[in-house]
Design a protein around this motif. Structure first.
Motif, PDB file in Angstrom:
ATOM      1  N   ASP A  50      -9.895  -4.125  -0.858  1.00  0.00           N
ATOM      2  CA  ASP A  50     -10.770  -3.759  -1.955  1.00  0.00           C
ATOM      3  C   ASP A  50     -10.461  -4.656  -3.150  1.00  0.00           C
TER       4      ASP A  50
ATOM      5  N   SER B 286      -8.177  -3.120  -5.668  1.00  0.00           N
ATOM      6  CA  SER B 286      -6.784  -2.926  -5.262  1.00  0.00           C
ATOM      7  C   SER B 286      -6.022  -4.232  -5.152  1.00  0.00           C
TER       8      SER B 286
ATOM      9  N   ARG C 151       2.546   1.716  -3.333  1.00  0.00           N
ATOM     10  CA  ARG C 151       1.552   2.221  -4.281  1.00  0.00           C
ATOM     11  C   ARG C 151       1.331   3.732  -4.085  1.00  0.00           C
TER      12      ARG C 151
ATOM     13  N   ARG D 242      -9.207   4.129   1.090  1.00  0.00           N
ATOM     14  CA  ARG D 242      -8.732   4.023  -0.287  1.00  0.00           C
ATOM     15  C   ARG D 242      -8.501   2.596  -0.759  1.00  0.00           C
ATOM     16  N   TYR D 243      -8.054   1.724   0.143  1.00  0.00           N
ATOM     17  CA  TYR D 243      -7.640   0.395  -0.307  1.00  0.00           C
ATOM     18  C   TYR D 243      -8.408  -0.773   0.310  1.00  0.00           C
TER      19      TYR D 243
ATOM     20  N   VAL E 249       0.841  -1.195   0.000  1.00  0.00           N
ATOM     21  CA  VAL E 249       0.000   0.000   0.000  1.00  0.00           C
ATOM     22  C   VAL E 249       0.878   1.248   0.000  1.00  0.00           C
TER      23      VAL E 249
END
Length: 191
Positions: A142, A145, A89, A134-135, A86
């Motif tokens: 997710d 992701s 990324r 976000r993930y 993460v």
């Protein structure tokens, strides 16, 4: 020793080192002795140092090569390597033009078998801030992701104390992430 019927340590040691069942017994012992406490973003200060200091420096050093190798030693069921993914990324908007590999290693095969899936059980999170939104979805990683993280993250059953002269040079690690529980560190500092 009790489970396998060894009355003396010498006979159990023999079983661990030279019997035909040595590897099976070592794997069983690893399941009993390793600490499998893990969740996403456990120990936020460690991840903050990785994201704010270590990762930007490594990215600057590797800009020409565009290749990054990160080892997560003692990764248990894999939340740590995915947590590192993460942050990678987040730090690399042009991730697709980089060759990034995050290798999660653990000696315990039972822990590795529990690697996170898109639907990771809830409640396995540390301090994420906005990264969770976000993930991660309510029930885990997710599903959008997860594939991009799977491309970066691999897992391997390995004992880092085993003599393997080709292992470290072949990895060419830029970062080695290996953490111990704080009470273990305090006990070693006192010794």
């Amino acid at each position: 020793m009790e489970l396998v019927g060894s009355a003396r340590f010498a006979s159990y040691l023999e079983r661990l080192t030279s019997s035909p069942r040595a590897s099976v017994e070592l794997r069983a012992l690893a399941e009993q002795l390793t600490v499998n406490e893990t969740f996403f973003f456990r120990n936020a200060d460690n991840f903050r140092a990785f994201a704010e200091i270590v990762l930007p420096e490594r990215i600057r050093a590797k800009t020409q090569e565009r290749r990054l190798r990160i080892l997560s030693a003692g990764c248990a069921s894999g939340e740590e390597p995915y947590s590192l993914a993460v942050f990678v990324r987040e730090a690399l908007p042009d991730l697709g033009s980089w060759d990034v590999k995050i290798i999660g290693i653990d000696v315990n095969p039972a822990a590795l078998a529990k690697q996170p899936k898109p639907a990771t059980p809830p409640g396995r999170f540390g301090d994420l801030g906005g990264l969770k939104r976000r993930y991660f979805q309510a029930d885990g990683l997710d599903s959008c992701s997860f594939p991009q993280f799977q491309k970066m993250v691999t897992f391997e059953e390995r004992n880092l104390v085993d003599d393997d002269p080709l292992f470290w040079p072949s990895l060419g690690c830029d970062v080695v992430f290996c953490r111990q529980r704080p009470h273990v560190l305090r006990a070693r500092q006192r010794a």
